[in-house]
Design a protein around this motif. Structure first.
Motif, mmCIF file in Angstrom:
data_model
loop_
_atom_site.group_PDB
_atom_site.id
_atom_site.type_symbol
_atom_site.label_atom_id
_atom_site.label_comp_id
_atom_site.label_asym_id
_atom_site.label_seq_id
_atom_site.Cartn_x
_atom_site.Cartn_y
_atom_site.Cartn_z
ATOM 1 N N UNK A 122 0.850 -1.192 0.000
ATOM 2 C CA UNK A 122 0.000 0.000 0.000
ATOM 3 C C UNK A 122 0.884 1.239 0.000
ATOM 4 N N UNK A 123 0.547 2.201 -0.854
ATOM 5 C CA UNK A 123 1.350 3.424 -0.967
ATOM 6 C C UNK A 123 0.453 4.656 -0.907
ATOM 7 N N UNK A 124 0.877 5.642 -0.149
ATOM 8 C CA UNK A 124 0.185 6.931 -0.092
ATOM 9 C C UNK A 124 0.819 7.839 -1.132
ATOM 10 N N UNK A 125 0.066 8.137 -2.204
ATOM 11 C CA UNK A 125 0.590 8.954 -3.292
ATOM 12 C C UNK A 125 0.566 10.440 -2.925
ATOM 13 N N UNK A 126 1.332 11.218 -3.662
ATOM 14 C CA UNK A 126 1.406 12.665 -3.423
ATOM 15 C C UNK A 126 0.080 13.358 -3.710
ATOM 16 N N UNK A 127 -0.809 12.695 -4.448
ATOM 17 C CA UNK A 127 -2.136 13.244 -4.731
ATOM 18 C C UNK A 127 -3.083 13.111 -3.548
ATOM 19 N N UNK A 128 -2.677 12.294 -2.530
ATOM 20 C CA UNK A 128 -3.558 12.014 -1.397
ATOM 21 C C UNK A 128 -4.297 10.706 -1.564
ATOM 22 N N UNK A 129 -4.024 9.981 -2.652
ATOM 23 C CA UNK A 129 -4.684 8.710 -2.944
ATOM 24 C C UNK A 129 -3.903 7.573 -2.292
ATOM 25 N N UNK A 130 -4.575 6.770 -1.466
ATOM 26 C CA UNK A 130 -3.977 5.575 -0.879
ATOM 27 C C UNK A 130 -4.311 4.400 -1.791
ATOM 28 N N UNK A 131 -3.270 3.754 -2.356
ATOM 29 C CA UNK A 131 -3.511 2.705 -3.346
ATOM 30 C C UNK A 131 -2.903 1.387 -2.880
ATOM 31 N N UNK A 132 -3.551 0.279 -3.257
ATOM 32 C CA UNK A 132 -3.016 -1.064 -3.067
ATOM 33 C C UNK A 132 -2.642 -1.583 -4.446
ATOM 34 N N UNK A 133 -1.372 -1.998 -4.601
ATOM 35 C CA UNK A 133 -0.904 -2.406 -5.922
ATOM 36 C C UNK A 133 -0.012 -3.629 -5.822
ATOM 37 N N UNK A 134 0.280 -4.206 -6.964
ATOM 38 C CA UNK A 134 1.197 -5.345 -7.054
ATOM 39 C C UNK A 134 2.604 -4.832 -7.330
ATOM 40 N N UNK A 135 3.522 -5.104 -6.445
ATOM 41 C CA UNK A 135 4.917 -4.712 -6.635
ATOM 42 C C UNK A 135 5.052 -3.237 -6.944
ATOM 43 N N UNK A 136 5.720 -2.936 -8.057
ATOM 44 C CA UNK A 136 5.943 -1.541 -8.473
ATOM 45 C C UNK A 136 5.037 -1.122 -9.623
ATOM 46 N N UNK A 137 3.943 -1.845 -9.829
ATOM 47 C CA UNK A 137 3.014 -1.524 -10.916
ATOM 48 C C UNK A 137 2.311 -0.194 -10.615
ATOM 49 N N UNK A 138 2.598 0.829 -11.402
ATOM 50 C CA UNK A 138 2.061 2.169 -11.163
ATOM 51 C C UNK A 138 0.873 2.503 -12.064
ATOM 52 N N UNK A 139 0.399 1.555 -12.849
ATOM 53 C CA UNK A 139 -0.741 1.790 -13.739
ATOM 54 C C UNK A 139 -2.032 1.793 -12.918
ATOM 55 N N UNK A 140 -2.756 2.954 -12.884
ATOM 56 C CA UNK A 140 -3.995 3.014 -12.085
ATOM 57 C C UNK A 140 -5.030 1.972 -12.480
ATOM 58 N N UNK A 141 -5.003 1.549 -13.756
ATOM 59 C CA UNK A 141 -5.960 0.547 -14.219
ATOM 60 C C UNK A 141 -5.727 -0.805 -13.549
ATOM 61 N N UNK A 142 -4.514 -0.999 -13.024
ATOM 62 C CA UNK A 142 -4.177 -2.284 -12.407
ATOM 63 C C UNK A 142 -4.189 -2.248 -10.879
ATOM 64 N N UNK A 143 -4.523 -1.101 -10.292
ATOM 65 C CA UNK A 143 -4.557 -1.022 -8.844
ATOM 66 C C UNK A 143 -5.555 -2.048 -8.289
ATOM 67 N N UNK A 144 -5.164 -2.712 -7.214
ATOM 68 C CA UNK A 144 -6.068 -3.651 -6.558
ATOM 69 C C UNK A 144 -7.196 -2.909 -5.843
ATOM 70 N N UNK A 145 -6.878 -1.715 -5.361
ATOM 71 C CA UNK A 145 -7.848 -0.892 -4.620
ATOM 72 C C UNK A 145 -7.252 0.512 -4.479
ATOM 73 N N UNK A 146 -8.130 1.557 -4.389
ATOM 74 C CA UNK A 146 -7.641 2.911 -4.145
ATOM 75 C C UNK A 146 -8.693 3.708 -3.381
ATOM 76 N N UNK A 147 -8.218 4.571 -2.487
ATOM 77 C CA UNK A 147 -9.138 5.363 -1.660
ATOM 78 C C UNK A 147 -9.919 6.369 -2.488
ATOM 79 N N UNK A 148 -9.387 6.805 -3.643
ATOM 80 C CA UNK A 148 -10.090 7.756 -4.504
ATOM 81 C C UNK A 148 -11.418 7.194 -5.013
#
Length: 598
Positions: A122-148
């Protein structure tokens, strides 16, 4: 044992170093966040941790602005399930799920995901979005979950307000109950997809404010939403999703849109100079923004009193209620519609479009086709362009009563309301009568203005002519030349032209006369450059010659005394001999002058 103990201590120390070395904006599997610990986005704008709102002792997991000294919370995980102590722990599971548990290991909140996880974090992005992702995959379409995808009361830049038409995910704002309680309050702010989609603000199930449908440029009910140097915005509507989103033009600006506990949609900006959040704008502006304040078929006009009136061809349902400023019953038609007799349409401009939940639209039609389609359907009560860009396009039809209409002084829209043929003819006659009456008034005012202007010009010309004749007579009575003008050039004193003095004293007008003595009259004057003067006209009965007058004038000019008025010059014109002094207000001239014995 001592050696084993030493190894264990060193191993624990290494593990702690490894944990500290993990990025401060990220949580990995088997790494926990406990109450008192936080993670911060890479640029330092946002922080995630546990907090207590207002005067509450309950604990919540949330995200807040870190840079601003006043740190408003923008997202809350367990808003409906508060912790009563500081035992809360946030974990990341192998399945890529965020889990918040209490001291008894009871689950208070968790994220969800239908996708398989590999090396989740889980990573807290500079936009304020808390995202759950696989490894270093930064593609929003592939996020497992996001607070946005799960907003609370705040819409941040880059966050979508709307719904996914494929998966059914609905992103909307819901107010806090109070400043002490972040659980869902009474108000929600969302895009209603029924009919022609529009933005609605609800109080419970009732609509409180209707920003209206998107018209290609802005929401119909928010005319103040325009291009600006602070943020840009767009509205997306396709077969997959429909949403509104905004972005900051300047990354140094901090902005948030908040649905307050009392139901106001407000934008705030942070200013370092004032060290405070400043209100930037409010969607609701005045009483006419209250939903359906004038009832069905009524129009709210904020600049008139009373605010409500019926549309043309309509009358109050209950006149007695309208007389008491109770307008919610609305208006009914004066004459029922009759397709067989040929209904028509009345155009309204500068308006907020009616509620579109009972509407139909086609984005490929033009306005002429739209009018024909509405006229051919006896149930159609109004039509308009669905998109106002480029002169207008698309077709929007209403069926049944029209509700929540108001006028705007700027950025309003046009729509056409169906009327019975009889009312349409009456409206045309009244409109023509009003137009003719207006033309008569304009013509009358114009004629009156022309007459008054002519009269003023005539009086001015006559007055100027009178002054010229008076001056001409005076000059002819006192001609230049002869022995009386000889030697003027030898005076060591400024000489004034008689014409200058005539201008300064308004032709020696009685209104300018200060008094008169044995030596002659005294006048007040103002030179062209604004200097005030006093002009003493020598009596024509004096027997003093020109030579004696000049000698005595030069003698006075040489005198310098604080009790003497300064002699500015003289004028010799024909038989006229005049002395020009600086003007001394509120004093008698002979108090200062020990003048000429003429």
């Amino acid at each position: 044992m001592d050696s084993l103990t030493t190894v264990a201590v060193i191993f624990s120390y290494v593990l702690s170093l490894l944990r500290i070395s993990v990025a401060v904006d990220t949580i990995i599997v088997n790494q926990n966040i406990t109450d008192g610990e936080t993670i911060t986005s890479a640029g330092g704008s946002f922080e995630l941790g546990f907090f207590s709102p207002g005067n509450s002792n309950n604990r919540y997991l949330g995200i807040w602005y870190k840079k601003a000294s006043k740190k408003p919370v923008v997202w809350v995980a367990n808003r409906e399930s508060p912790l009563t102590d500081s035992s809360g722990v946030l974990k990341v599971t192998q399945q890529g799920i965020l889990v918040l548990v209490n001291g008894a290991n009871g689950i208070l909140w968790n994220s969800t995901s239908s996708l398989s996880a590999q090396d989740p974090n889980a990573q807290l992005l500079e936009s304020g979005n808390l995202v759950m992702r696989n490894g270093n995959d930064r593609d929003p379409e592939n996020f497992l979950w996001q607070s946005f995808d799960y907003p609370c009361d705040t819409l941040l830049p880059g966050m979508k307000l709307g719904r996914n038409r494929v998966g059914g995910l609905d992103r909307y704002l819901s107010s806090w109950k109070s400043a002490d309680d972040p659980s869902k309050g009474n108000f929600t702010y969302w895009i209603d997809p029924s009919g022609f989609p529009q933005l609605l603000l609800r109080n419970g199930l009732a609509v409180a404010f209707r920003p209206g449908p998107w018209n290609g440029i802005r929401f119909s009910g928010i005319p103040q939403l325009t291009n600006n140097p602070v943020y840009s915005y767009e509205y997306v509507s396709n077969e997959k999703e429909i949403y509104f989103i905004y972005y900051l033009v300047n990354s140094s600006v901090i902005m948030r849109l908040v649905l307050t506990p009392d139901g106001k949609a407000q934008r705030f900006t942070w200013t370092d100079q004032k060290n405070e959040w400043t209100l930037y704008s409010t969607a609701q502006r005045d009483q006419c923004d209250n939903y359906a304040i004038c009832g069905v078929n009524g129009i709210c006009k904020i600049d008139q009193s009373p605010n409500c009136e019926c549309m043309k061809g309509f009358r109050p349902m209950f006149q007695s209620n309208w007389d008491m400023a109770y307008w919610s019953d609305g208006c009914v038609r004066s004459t029922p519609l009759d397709c067989q007799k040929g209904d028509g349409f009345v155009k309204y401009s500068g308006m907020k479009l009616p509620d579109t939940r009972s509407s139909w639209f086609n984005e490929s039609m033009n306005l002429k086709e739209c009018a024909s389609l509405c006229l051919s359907n006896c149930s159609c009560t109004a039509y308009a362009n669905s998109d106002i860009r480029g002169g207008g396009s698309g077709c929007l039809l209403w069926f049944g009563d029209l509700i929540d209409i108001r006028d705007f002084t700027q950025n309003g829209q046009e729509f056409y309301v169906r009327m019975a043929a009889a009312d349409l003819a009456s409206s045309s006659i009244n409109s023509s009568s009003k137009k003719k009456k207006k033309q008569v008034i304009i013509i009358s005012i114009s004629i009156t203005g022309i007459v008054l202007l002519s009269l003023v010009l005539t009086l001015y010309v006559l007055k100027k002519r009178k002054k010229q004749l008076k001056r001409k007579a005076y000059m002819e009575h006192n001609p230049k030349g002869g022995e009386n003008n000889e030697g003027q050039e030898h005076l060591k004193l400024p000489l004034f032209d008689l014409d200058t003095l005539l201008n300064a004293t308004n032709n020696f007008s009685n209104d300018n006369k200060l008094g008169e003595g044995g030596f002659g009259p005294v006048y007040k004057g103002i030179l062209q450059e604004g200097q005030e003067i006093t002009v003493k006209m020598m009596s024509k009965t004096s027997r003093q010659g020109l030579k004696e007058f000049k000698n005595e004038v030069e003698s006075i000019a040489k005198l310098q005394h604080r009790n003497l008025v300064k002699l500015l010059g003289c004028c010799i014109h024909g038989r006229e001999r005049l002395l020009i002094y600086e003007h001394m207000p509120n004093k008698s001239l002979d108090f200062f002058i020990f003048g000429l014995a003429l």
